[in-house]
Enzyme design. Structure first.
Site, PDB file in Angstrom:
ATOM      1  N   ASN A 103       1.781  -4.885   2.266  1.00  0.00           N
ATOM      2  CA  ASN A 103       1.111  -4.105   3.311  1.00  0.00           C
ATOM      3  C   ASN A 103      -0.377  -4.497   3.388  1.00  0.00           C
ATOM      4  OD1 ASN A 103      -0.718  -1.454   3.030  1.00  0.00           O
ATOM      5  ND2 ASN A 103       0.659  -1.258   4.760  1.00  0.00           N
ATOM      6  N   ASP A 104      -0.962  -4.426   4.585  1.00  0.00           N
ATOM      7  CA  ASP A 104      -2.354  -4.893   4.768  1.00  0.00           C
ATOM      8  C   ASP A 104      -3.385  -4.084   3.972  1.00  0.00           C
ATOM      9  OD1 ASP A 104      -1.951  -2.705   6.437  1.00  0.00           O
ATOM     10  OD2 ASP A 104      -2.669  -3.680   8.257  1.00  0.00           O
ATOM     11  N   CYS A 166       1.592  14.033  13.226  1.00  0.00           N
ATOM     12  CA  CYS A 166       1.249  12.658  12.840  1.00  0.00           C
ATOM     13  C   CYS A 166       2.264  11.676  13.416  1.00  0.00           C
ATOM     14  CB  CYS A 166       1.231  12.580  11.314  1.00  0.00           C
ATOM     15  SG  CYS A 166       0.728  10.977  10.675  1.00  0.00           S
TER      16      CYS A 166
HETATM   17 ZN   LIG Z   1       1.845  11.081   8.625  1.00  0.00          ZN
END
Ligand SMILES: [Zn+2]
Length: 294
Positions: A103-104, A166
């Site tokens: 992952n970045d 989110c």
């Molecule tokens: Zn979230």
């Protein structure tokens, strides 16, 4: 000298760096992200391999969640078709080189822990406050991936139960309160307009206004910093890291809020903890990706 190709795949740009084993970048190239991503990426990498025949490996940092062992993208919604791609196996077959992928935010953390601000610390957490809130955990120089590649997803630590919705589908995640996009939402809610352009102000302007005593801006900044300090305190309770490094676009304006931020963290500390600003900017992801093989 061993040379590694570090690749940082973002939503709009892909950055390539030919990196020597001492961390020195000898070639730095950015291209726009194009879909479908895999064939485009392979084509770009094969071209770089022709120009740099001494490359011994390829490290990739990408948006989304990655199973580092299998090299498969396990979760990514923005880059259509990228989720489910078996990047490591396909690229190894195409290039004949060793490929590692992560992952970045984890890659950016690795760059800070190996080469940057945290290089003299053993247990490091790097938080990237950009559009979103990314995190990476580096213990003894290695990324802590977790079972599904989901360790260090600090942006999805729930800060306010039943709070803002989110992108992950749950409510109240930290990213909805501590990130560039969260600040933009709050700026709109408070209707803070730039007097010259008539547009909503940007996060760095908000911090400048707070520094100049603007009451609403100060209140927003106060909430942002206290939320951010709580996230760090919660991480310390679980991980007892010795250093936290803060990077990402929003942190570029940190000169306006850094002292206040440290004051907020101080009473929440359970144990001693160093909190530092990142050494690297945008290049962290690409450098850290190369570090996956160094
Ligand atoms: Zn979230």
């Amino acid at each position: 000298m061993k040379q590694i190709l570090g690749v940082d795949i973002g939503g709009t740009k892909i950055r390539f760096g030919v990196v020597n084993e001492n961390g020195k970048v000898v070639k730095d190239l950015t291209v726009p992200t194009k879909l479908p991503l895999y064939p485009y990426l392979e084509e770009q990498i094969l071209e770089l391999k022709r120009v740099y025949p001494n490359l011994t490996g390829i490290g990739i940092g990408t948006r989304g969640m990655v199973d580092a062992e299998t090299g498969v993208i396990t979760f990514e919604k923005e880059l259509e078709g990228w989720q489910g791609t078996s990047v490591k196996a396909q690229l190894q077959a195409a290039t004949g080189l060793q490929v590692e992928i992560n992952n970045d935010a984890n890659c950016a953390a690795l760059a800070e822990a190996r080469l940057g601000e945290a290089k003299n610390f053993r247990r490091v957490i790097c938080l990237t406050v950009g559009t979103g809130l990314g995190g990476g955990i580096i213990f003894d120089g290695q990324i802590v991936n977790g079972t599904h590649g989901g360790a260090g997803e600090v942006g999805h630590l729930i800060l306010y139960p039943h709070g803002q919705l989110c992108s992950c589908g749950r409510k109240g995640c930290s990213e909805q309160y501590v990130s560039g996009s969260a600040l933009r939402r709050i700026i709109k809610e408070n209707n803070l307009l730039d007097s010259e352009t008539g547009e909503w102000i940007l996060p760095h302007q908000l911090f400048k206004m707070a520094a100049n005593g603007h009451i609403v801006a100060k209140a927003i900044q106060e909430q942002f910093l206290s939320d951010f300090a709580i996230i760090i305190s919660n991480l310390q309770a679980i991980l007892d890291m010795d250093c936290v490094v803060i990077g990402g676009g929003v942190s570029e304006s940190a000169e306006d809020w850094w002292e206040l931020f440290l004051e907020k963290i101080e009473p929440l500390k359970l144990k001693p903890l160093e909190v530092k600003r990142a050494s690297f900017g945008n290049e962290a992801g690409m450098l850290g990706a190369a570090m996956l093989l160094i």
